[in-house]
Write a protein that holds these residues in place. Sequence first.
Motif, PDB file in Angstrom:
ATOM      1  N   PRO A 272    -153.416  11.536  -0.579  1.00 29.87           N
ATOM      2  CA  PRO A 272    -153.294  12.993  -0.432  1.00 29.87           C
ATOM      3  C   PRO A 272    -153.881  13.440   0.900  1.00 29.87           C
ATOM      4  N   HIS A 273    -153.151  14.305   1.581  1.00 31.17           N
ATOM      5  CA  HIS A 273    -153.523  14.665   2.951  1.00 31.17           C
ATOM      6  C   HIS A 273    -153.342  16.160   3.169  1.00 31.17           C
ATOM      7  N   PRO A 274    -154.227  16.795   3.951  1.00 27.63           N
ATOM      8  CA  PRO A 274    -154.045  18.229   4.221  1.00 27.63           C
ATOM      9  C   PRO A 274    -152.707  18.491   4.903  1.00 27.63           C
ATOM     10  N   ARG A 275    -151.993  19.494   4.420  1.00 27.86           N
ATOM     11  CA  ARG A 275    -150.712  19.859   5.012  1.00 27.86           C
ATOM     12  C   ARG A 275    -150.952  21.000   5.991  1.00 27.86           C
ATOM     13  N   ILE A 276    -150.652  20.768   7.263  1.00 31.08           N
ATOM     14  CA  ILE A 276    -150.887  21.739   8.324  1.00 31.08           C
ATOM     15  C   ILE A 276    -149.546  22.134   8.935  1.00 31.08           C
TER      16      ILE A 276
ATOM     17  N   SER B 110    -147.961  12.261  -0.249  1.00 31.07           N
ATOM     18  CA  SER B 110    -148.057  11.438   0.954  1.00 31.07           C
ATOM     19  C   SER B 110    -148.636  10.062   0.628  1.00 31.07           C
ATOM     20  N   VAL B 111    -148.235   9.075   1.430  1.00 32.69           N
ATOM     21  CA  VAL B 111    -148.763   7.716   1.298  1.00 32.69           C
ATOM     22  C   VAL B 111    -149.209   7.228   2.670  1.00 32.69           C
TER      23      VAL B 111
ATOM     24  N   ASP C  53    -135.790   6.100   5.244  1.00 33.05           N
ATOM     25  CA  ASP C  53    -136.247   7.214   6.076  1.00 33.05           C
ATOM     26  C   ASP C  53    -137.472   7.871   5.449  1.00 33.05           C
ATOM     27  N   VAL C  54    -138.452   8.204   6.292  1.00 34.12           N
ATOM     28  CA  VAL C  54    -139.674   8.868   5.851  1.00 34.12           C
ATOM     29  C   VAL C  54    -139.944  10.040   6.787  1.00 34.12           C
ATOM     30  N   GLU C  55    -140.996  10.763   6.490  1.00 35.32           N
ATOM     31  CA  GLU C  55    -141.430  11.883   7.325  1.00 35.32           C
ATOM     32  C   GLU C  55    -142.869  11.640   7.743  1.00 35.32           C
ATOM     33  N   LEU C  56    -143.062  11.397   9.030  1.00 34.85           N
ATOM     34  CA  LEU C  56    -144.400  11.139   9.552  1.00 34.85           C
ATOM     35  C   LEU C  56    -145.115  12.471   9.737  1.00 34.85           C
ATOM     36  N   ILE C  57    -146.229  12.670   9.015  1.00 38.03           N
ATOM     37  CA  ILE C  57    -146.926  13.952   9.096  1.00 38.03           C
ATOM     38  C   ILE C  57    -148.272  13.847   9.796  1.00 38.03           C
ATOM     39  N   ALA C  58    -148.845  12.650   9.910  1.00 37.21           N
ATOM     40  CA  ALA C  58    -150.146  12.532  10.581  1.00 37.21           C
ATOM     41  C   ALA C  58    -150.446  11.066  10.827  1.00 37.21           C
TER      42      ALA C  58
ATOM     43  N   ALA D  40    -150.449   5.426   9.391  1.00 36.82           N
ATOM     44  CA  ALA D  40    -149.523   6.560   9.401  1.00 36.82           C
ATOM     45  C   ALA D  40    -149.505   7.185   8.016  1.00 36.82           C
ATOM     46  N   ILE D  41    -149.536   8.519   7.981  1.00 38.40           N
ATOM     47  CA  ILE D  41    -149.403   9.245   6.725  1.00 38.40           C
ATOM     48  C   ILE D  41    -147.963   9.756   6.668  1.00 38.40           C
ATOM     49  N   VAL D  42    -147.220   9.329   5.644  1.00 39.70           N
ATOM     50  CA  VAL D  42    -145.795   9.644   5.579  1.00 39.70           C
ATOM     51  C   VAL D  42    -145.447  10.239   4.227  1.00 39.70           C
ATOM     52  N   LEU D  43    -144.304  10.931   4.195  1.00 34.62           N
ATOM     53  CA  LEU D  43    -143.726  11.458   2.964  1.00 34.62           C
ATOM     54  C   LEU D  43    -142.407  10.742   2.698  1.00 34.62           C
TER      55      LEU D  43
END
Length: 411
Positions: free
Chosen positions: A47-51, A287-288, A316-321, A327-330
């Motif tokens: 789990p990661h802060p969503r900014i 997130s993972v 395909d993933v979404e790199l968020i941080a 890498a934190i991805v969705l």
Amino acid sequence: MPLAPARVVLFAALLGAACTSAPVDAGKAASGPQPRAVEVAEARAAPHPRILTLSSTLAALEKVQVAARVEGPITEVKVDLGDRVAREQELAAIRPIDYRARVSELDASLAQAESDVKRLESLGGVATQEELERARTRLTGAKAQRSQASRQLGDTTVRAPFAGAIAARYVAPGTYVKPGTPLFDLVADDRLRLTVEVPERYAALVQVGTPATITLKDSLVGEPGEAGAKIAEGAGAAQAAITRVSPVVSPTTRTFTVEAVFSPAGSVLRPGMFTVASLSLGQEAGSVRVPRPAVFHVLGRDRVMRVEDGVAVAHDVELIAEENGDAIVLGLEPGSQVIVRGAALIAPGTPVAPTAAKDMPPGTGAEGQGAKDMPAGAGDNGAETKPAAAPAGPLVKDVSEKPGKSEGKAP
């Protein structure tokens, strides 16, 4: 024909050799390509802060152009650019002589009108009611003219309507002004207004009270919207909270407007600056975390290669941080096995033999294997790939649409 027996013998020998080698060749063809040895790591729930990072422009909470209310030459200018002023403080003066004379003249007229009314009232029945009403009307008109002249005399002194700072000065002593002539720009810079256009898909997340961090765009490490972008240390960021949310979405931009009013004390923020606002939207529960080299960029999308039933599968993933080399991805299930080294060089459908990845030294993975020199076709059946940008630091989430991404991943 003496050669006929020899030809028959030779043909029989060749046919026998072909029949003997056919089973061997068929066995090789049936075995197929050998699995490619790869190192894999397991995706872990993180789990990661969503900014949400958005660009905006600051404005003063109050801004007004102070203009002349009466006509005449400027006799004195008492403030200049950048001066701080209090409410009702004198800013400039317009020559008052003519207005004082007008007030004196009307004072005499008012006194005469008052005297006439008193005289007629004292006569009792001698003065007619009509004469008395005319005298009272003249008195009322004299009072109105005297009040107007007094106001105009007061307007020869230009005062600040509220406390703030002088943003511009347009006149100098001797300038002849008329009603409406601009004299100064005054801003209340102790409170600033942040206005942001938020994409409609965040309507359920951005509300009154949502925390926001505001800083200059040049103080951001990385571009707004880049994963891994962060505010530089010592940037003097200001903290705020959303105070107003528009109830409508623009049909042309598919965004809605939010505002935050805050104090810029302790920061370098000023009205008119181009800023970046980072809105905190809670935790990204889906997130993972995977090793950073496992994520690469292809055709405008972030991607990993999963191992499923001994075969490499593009996902395909979404790199968020990015944090500490991870890498934190969705868009990836916890427990999924992803290829760590050289994932961008493996074509989907390739048989693989996975082994647990060891510690990842710096420079490994897609960005450490000369991905910029990859031949066309690596990683996506003919699509040219390139390593994803990797700016340092956690926290800033991409707000731009990415092709092929699913929406609705916010908690």
